[in-house]
Structure formats: structure tokens, C-alpha cells
Design a protein around this motif. Sequence first.
Motif, mmCIF file in Angstrom:
data_model
loop_
_atom_site.group_PDB
_atom_site.id
_atom_site.type_symbol
_atom_site.label_atom_id
_atom_site.label_comp_id
_atom_site.label_asym_id
_atom_site.label_seq_id
_atom_site.Cartn_x
_atom_site.Cartn_y
_atom_site.Cartn_z
ATOM 1 N N CYS A 8 0.856 -1.192 0.000
ATOM 2 C CA CYS A 8 0.000 0.000 0.000
ATOM 3 C C CYS A 8 0.891 1.241 0.000
ATOM 4 O O CYS A 8 1.925 1.276 0.662
ATOM 5 N N TYR A 10 0.068 4.312 1.037
ATOM 6 C CA TYR A 10 -0.336 5.416 1.905
ATOM 7 C C TYR A 10 0.555 5.508 3.150
ATOM 8 O O TYR A 10 1.525 6.226 3.133
ATOM 9 N N CYS A 11 0.243 4.794 4.210
ATOM 10 C CA CYS A 11 0.920 5.127 5.476
ATOM 11 C C CYS A 11 2.060 4.176 5.810
ATOM 12 O O CYS A 11 2.295 3.178 5.152
ATOM 13 N N VAL A 13 2.416 1.996 8.048
ATOM 14 C CA VAL A 13 2.168 0.613 8.479
ATOM 15 C C VAL A 13 2.743 -0.332 7.435
ATOM 16 O O VAL A 13 3.323 -1.365 7.756
ATOM 17 N N GLY A 14 2.615 0.045 6.160
ATOM 18 C CA GLY A 14 3.245 -0.734 5.093
ATOM 19 C C GLY A 14 2.540 -2.036 4.795
ATOM 20 O O GLY A 14 3.176 -3.100 4.680
ATOM 21 N N CYS A 15 1.220 -1.986 4.656
ATOM 22 C CA CYS A 15 0.446 -3.217 4.440
ATOM 23 C C CYS A 15 0.734 -3.835 3.067
ATOM 24 O O CYS A 15 0.815 -3.123 2.058
ATOM 25 N N LEU A 42 -6.765 -4.506 5.347
ATOM 26 C CA LEU A 42 -6.533 -3.172 4.779
ATOM 27 C C LEU A 42 -7.510 -2.218 5.446
ATOM 28 O O LEU A 42 -8.582 -2.625 5.887
ATOM 29 N N CYS A 43 -7.157 -0.951 5.507
ATOM 30 C CA CYS A 43 -8.109 0.042 6.013
ATOM 31 C C CYS A 43 -8.903 0.611 4.835
ATOM 32 O O CYS A 43 -8.740 0.176 3.691
ATOM 33 N N LYS A 45 -8.618 3.312 3.194
ATOM 34 C CA LYS A 45 -7.794 3.893 2.120
ATOM 35 C C LYS A 45 -7.170 2.785 1.276
ATOM 36 O O LYS A 45 -7.242 2.811 0.045
ATOM 37 N N GLY A 46 -6.550 1.815 1.945
ATOM 38 C CA GLY A 46 -5.923 0.726 1.208
ATOM 39 C C GLY A 46 -6.925 -0.076 0.397
ATOM 40 O O GLY A 46 -6.648 -0.494 -0.732
ATOM 41 N N PRO A 178 -4.707 2.674 10.892
ATOM 42 C CA PRO A 178 -5.850 1.849 11.316
ATOM 43 C C PRO A 178 -5.537 0.363 11.458
ATOM 44 O O PRO A 178 -6.024 -0.280 12.396
ATOM 45 N N VAL A 179 -4.743 -0.186 10.553
ATOM 46 C CA VAL A 179 -4.492 -1.631 10.623
ATOM 47 C C VAL A 179 -3.684 -1.970 11.874
ATOM 48 O O VAL A 179 -3.912 -3.000 12.532
HETATM 49 FE FE1 SF4 Z 1 -2.463 1.405 3.669
HETATM 50 FE FE2 SF4 Z 1 -4.296 1.564 5.621
HETATM 51 FE FE3 SF4 Z 1 -2.339 -0.257 5.731
HETATM 52 FE FE4 SF4 Z 1 -1.793 2.313 6.097
HETATM 53 S S1 SF4 Z 1 -3.074 1.016 7.436
HETATM 54 S S2 SF4 Z 1 -0.624 0.884 4.815
HETATM 55 S S3 SF4 Z 1 -3.214 3.273 4.673
HETATM 56 S S4 SF4 Z 1 -3.978 -0.179 4.215
#
Ligand code: SF4
Length: 906
Positions: A8, A10-11, A13-15, A42-43, A45-46, A178-179
Motif C-alpha cells: 500500500c 499510503y501510510c 504501516v506498510g500493508c 486493509l483500512c 484507504k488501502g 488503522p491496521v
Molecule cells: Fe495502507 Fe491503511 Fe495499511 Fe496504512 S493502514 S498501509 S493506509 S492499508
Amino acid sequence: MAETKSTCCYCGVGCGVIIESRDGQVTGVRGDPDHPANFGRLCTKGATLHLSARHESRALHPELRRSRATARSSATWDEALDYAAGRFAELIGSDGPDAVGFYISGQLLTEDYYAFNKLARALVGTNNIDTNSRLCMSSAVAGYKLTLGADAPPACYEDIDHADLFFVAGSNAAWAHPVLFRRIEEARARNPQTRLVVVDPRRTDTAAAADLHLRILPGTDIALVNAMLHVLLADGLVDRAYIAAHTEGFEALERTVRDYSPRTAARICGVDADEIITAARAFGRARAALSLYCQGLNQSTHGTHNNAAIVNLHLATGQIGRPGAGPFSLTGQPNAMGGREVGGMATLLPGHRDPADPAHRAEVAALWEVPELPARPGKTAVEMFEAVARGEIKAIWIACTNPAQSLPDQRLVRAALARAELVVLQEAYRDTDTARFADVLLPAASWGEKDGTVTNSERRITRVRTAVPPPGEARADWAIAADFALRLAARLGRADAARLFAWPADESGPAAIFDEHRSTTLGRDLDIGGLDYARLEREGPQQWPLPSGAPAGRARLYEDGVFPTASGRARFADTRHVEPAERPDERYPLILNTGRLRDQWHGMSRTGIVAQLFGHTPRPALDVHPDDLTARALRAGGLARVASRRGELIVAVHASTDVSPGQVYLPMHWGSRFMRGAGANALTLPAFDPLSKQPELKCAAVEVTKVDLPYRVVGLARLEPGVAHALQPLLERFAYATLVPFGRDEPLVELDARDRAAPDAETLAALDAALGFAGGVRELRYEDPSRAVGKRIRFAAGCIAAVRLAGETRATEWLREVMLRGASDASLRRLALAPLDRPPAAGPARGRVVCNCFDVSEDEIARELAGTRSLGELQARLKCGTECGSCLPELRRLAAAGAGARAVRA
Ligand code: SF4
């Protein structure tokens, strides 16, 4: 259909994600069940990343303007890069290498970062390379280095499963990570003895979930943490053996914290002394305490010491280097860590080296086989734009970031970009606020189209893979940097450029860059001598350090109590409370805090494409305590002018007890693309931490006053390609205006504008043209010039295709809902231009969307909760919160409030 494992974007956390694609288009995304950061989760956004892979906002071809008197026009890659190289060479020749600067991004991949760093330092010969990570993580970097000796988060995600105390400071992880927060919730559910203590001036969803919420005044974290240490000392809860064996400098801190009694700190922080004592004892008695912190600590003029104070707590109690314990800085951006590893910041060199250290410069020069690296300090983010504004830096290269929205004090930043002799923008999106300043626009590849690596908050390196080709002529960021470097080198007469940038131009380029990056880490704290692409393919994501011969990366650091300092001991920092750079006064009596929302990311260049991500918070609103609203005769939902010493903004105000009296809060995501004005950073100040150079984004003095804009214009339309772009320029024609994408299956867009009086005919004509009104039998009109009322509606295939309401807008809400539903019956269409708040046939209002996955609104939840339903029953009926879980903290709050209301009724 093809499936590609990636990460991902975005953030921090690196999902891990699995990208689904067909015929060169991204068609879907799901969490990677094998990725240790998210195990398939995933949150919001992901989970909507695939919806952001549309091309209508993308920069597809290079564009160039040779003179500010003309507009940019399409160019070939050769023309654009040759022009940029020529201008850079001229300026370097006439004014020296520090006349140019590179402002890059934590969104870039490690390989991109590496290429830019080499370009700036080894070829141009400047340390003027900095990144938007300066706004995000540099206080964490400086805090770790000051105390532990190296920029290395010592903990890992697995520690969440072992901790029995979570100490969360300056982080709304429930929304921003979030994750990770799901994992905390699960850990607490498994072990109900686990405690969550949250330090935050606001009652965020994270704070609402806490066992103890310390609602401190902004900028008083150090006083609080010092007082906690005061209590730990008084109660004998420090680990004297650990302090003696593994640390130095405790005596000075011990003397300092004597002055921070709970009563003294309570006065400074605005909380009860008992709460401080409770938090300290929870920390001191914890079997394993894990601190998690983010921008609330980092974005401060004393951000380094905010971070160091937390590390002090862990060192004093020996809560580090063992399962479940440690000071764990959460990274904001997906690759802030990778940028730090390759030294892509003015204050860093590759392999966690320091450009101020001659030995470090010599080591990197030897690795790159150049005679030397520049010794002159480079400009950090705010300093760089101040230097551009002064005319010291004449050409700036901006990659993958949007400083005309994200940097503080936008008046200065935009003046700087207007003054620069050359602005090169390397971007995936052509409509960011920075794009309008670009002389050269270079289309960059984006998520799903790029190959390389990123490092997440727990030092885990993951592959990012190409699922589809980039659209148009877009290219990978590292390849653009390398191509430009070769052209610039030719003009500078540098014969070694072919060797310096000798990475294959094909898909094997990123692996070659990674191998070179690896060689800069050997023997350093982040040694990845044992890692290459082949191992990442074979064994999946890996944590550093991972030296050659190691069976695996190290999950947590400092388990042996040895730290990468000269003495091998960790250093206590003598942290003291410092007043924020700007305090409220008579003229600006309120403290403005800025931050993030659950469903948006940074400046919305990507999330702004996904209409359903606006469902939770459609438009920017300033949270104001009801007492402050009353004192200013402001009405909740009304408009207000927010002014600071640097600028002003008109926004809606939202009554909220989540902020304390005297404080207000504004999300940072909106810029000129979706609202009139520059967004929150029109108000923030450019003061920064002297050590980390990270600017203050959490504490600005403002005043909020009522504005009266009685005339309203609303436009609603299907979000077809070009509609949003046609509407955006109209935002500046009104005193207040927002643009809100909405809808799910079929994206729609709403322009909501207010002013003192009706707009001129030309503005209305431009609005009508953007909404697609061209006359014809499918259009209905109502005009009453005596009242300046003009309404239009257009139908297509039994649906409302577009609406324009001027001067009389009562029907906005229900017309928006009718458009959302799609087909509308004839009776509703007949009422469309009537001055009705809500015809009975329109059905009940939906309200704000809480659960994005199942499109469940607040009103629907409220109706369910009006009965006797528990959260479990609510979920069974509406399914809300059963997919990504991002809305779970809010659902719990709503369910608790509903239970409270029922109890009162009973
Ligand atoms: Fe992406 Fe959400 Fe995971 Fe952050 S917590 S990496 S935004 S899926």
C-alpha cells in the motif's frame, strides 16, 4: 486476470496488497494474507486503492514553458529534460551548486530516493536535498539519535501482542494507522488486563478507546513525561540496575525532573495531578510497556525532546530491548524510513551517516568514487523555501510532493514558487496545487506501475511491484532522475556520470540501485548485506539489520543493552518544558491544531480521486468547542473566518467537545483543489525545531470570527472526466467554496459556494458550462431575477444528470440523495425545482457515511441504535465494521452513546 503482490502506498504501516489487473488496468485490490504487517487486512484507504488508479487526473506527457508569460505546453521527454538540464547547468555555473535544490518525498521508493541523493550530492555537489519527511519524521530521527545513538526504531509490530501497557502519545492511530490499531484492539480483547493510556489534546477515536486519556494542553508533552518520571523515581519504579549497566546521563535528568512534580506539571499541562500519577504507575508497573507516537510529538518546535522524553521513560524503567517493550515511533509516510536509510535528507547521508561528519562524507565519496562530497550544510524543507523566496535558491526540483499545500505558511511558500527562476515538478498528478507553479512538468509513474522497495515503521523492507504499465509517457521516478543526471553531467563536463548512474534503463534498474544502496549500509546499524531482491522474492519482506550470513532480520533492537554510541550506552536527554513558538494572545486567542482524517491521505492527490472516501467527512470543518462558539455568536454548521498572523481561511465550524475550550482543530487534507484558499497551512507557522528542523504544525494562534455570506450557489453533476477540472477554477470566484466528490457506483461531484451577493453572470455561465447545461428539452429552468434566484436541472436516462441552484438552495440535500440513488421517479423530478426542504417521497435522510465498506450512514446506525441493539446486533443487521474495521472505534462510541441515551430514557 493477473495478480501482483505489492505494498500500500499510503501510510507507514506498510500493508501488503495483492493488485488485480486485466488488460493493463488495475481492477481490484485486497490485503496480502502473507504480509506480516497486515495479514490480509486493509483500512478504508488501502481497500479503495484500485479506485484511485484512474487516469483523468494523471500527468501523461511532459509539459514545458520557457517563459512565465506563456502557458505550459506539451513537450517531448528530450525537450523537457534538456531544457531543465540546460537551466540547472547555467545556474550552477553562474551561482554555484547551492543555487539549486531538490525537494522530494517519503512517497518515493528507496531506489528513487537513492538516485536523487546521488544526483544532488555526487553530481551537483549540494546538500540542498530534503523531503516532505521533514514535516513528518525528522524529530523521531533526531530523538533516536540523541538518546539511542542511531535512527532505528527498536520495537516491532509483534511487540503489540506482548505489551500489557500501550502508551500512545500524539497519535490518533485509530485513524492514521488503522491496521495497526486493529492489532492493538485485538491484543486488548485477548488480554483484558492490558491498559491503553493516551496523551492527546483532543478526544480522538484513539483517546476515546483509552483506559486513561490525558488531555494535555498542546505542546506540554515534556512536562507530562518528566512528571511521570518524577513519580517513578518517588515510587521506586525505575530500574536502577538497567540505568547503571546500559545508560549514561541519568543524574542530570534526575535533577531536572525533581522540578516536575505532578502538581507543577498538572498546572503546565492542564490535567489533574492524579491522572499523571496514575499514568506513571501504570507505566512503571507494566510487565511490558510499548510507547507509540507520531506527529503530535514530531511536529513541534521541541519535537526532538518530545521524542527523547519518551525514550527517557523507557531507559529509566528498562522497558526496551525485550518483547512488548520499547519507544516505537510510527512513521507517517509509506517510505519515510527508506528515505532515512539512503540519506535522502539534507541532514543525512547514505547508511545513516551524517553530512556534518568529514569521515562520513569521505566514506560515501569513496563508495561513489567521487573526490569529495559537499561540506556546506544543506537547506531543510522550510529553510529551502525561505531560500527560494530570498532568491538564494534559483531552481527547485520537486518530486512526488505538493509543497504548495503541505508546507506551513503558504503565503511564503507560494511567493517562493512564484519567484523561483525554474520550478521542475516530477509528479503523477497534474492538478496538485504545486503544478500551477511548474515550468517543467514531468509525468511520473505511480502506485501499481513502479518497481522497487519501501521500508515500514518496524524496519521491514517490502517489494513494490509493477502490476500495470504507467499511462501515457509517465516514467519511473529513479529513471527520470538518472536520465536528467546524464544530461546535466554532459553540460557540466562531468565524464564520470555514465559510471555514477550506470543502472540499467530496463526493469533490472531498481535491483541494481538496491544493490548499490546495500553496499552503503555494510557495517552500519542498518546493515542489509544479506539482503537483495532475490531474497525478498524468496523469503518475503525482511527487517533490518540483516547482515550477510544472518538467517533473518532482527525483530527488535538493543536486546543486549548495547547501543550504537561511542560508549555503547544509551544517553538520557535532559529534557525540559519549553513554551510553543506561538502562544495565544488577545488578538489570536485560540490554539489551532491540525491533523489527519480517517479516510483521506495528505493533500488528496490520490484519495481525492475516490469519491467514496469523502463520505465520512465531505468537506473541511473547524472543530470548535461549544463555549467558544457561543462566545463568538457562531452557529454550528455556519461559516467563520479563521485568521492567524500569516493568513486566513473561511470554513464551516463544527461544534465539538472533542476539542477543549480555547482550542480548535482543522484537518490538513484540503488545499486549493477542493476548497477556496490554501487550506490549513494558510494559518500555520514556519517555526521549526532547532535540532530536527521539523516545523510546528500543531500549535498556531488564531482567531475565529463570524462571516455572513447569505448568497448560496450549488452545482451537482456526475463526475465525468473533465467536470472536476472545469469546476476547480470557479472555487476562487466565491468568498467560500468547496468541491465534494461523492457517491459510490457512480461518482458525483458537488460545488457548494457562498458569497455576500449573487455572482456575476459570467461566473454563473461558467458554472453552467462546467455542469454541462447547454439548453435543450431535457433541461428544466426556473428564473426569478427579482430575487436573484436561478435554478436548472438536467435529466438523462431517467436520472438527474446535473443541478444548478442559485439564490434558493433548500432542495440541495434531497436532490443529492436522489442523484446518489440513480433512477428517480417522475413525482420527485417534478418537485426538483420547488423550494422544498424535503418532499415526503424522498425518504429519510442518510447523513454522513460511517462504514465505507458497506456504505452505512450515521443516520441508519442511529435508527438501529434507537432500539435496544448492541454493537454485535448492529453489525449483524447492517454489517458495518465487519470488513476493514476502520469504523469500529466510531461504532463503539456511537453504540456507547446510544446505550447511555437509552439508560437515561429508561
Ligand atoms: Fe495502507 Fe491503511 Fe495499511 Fe496504512 S493502514 S498501509 S493506509 S492499508
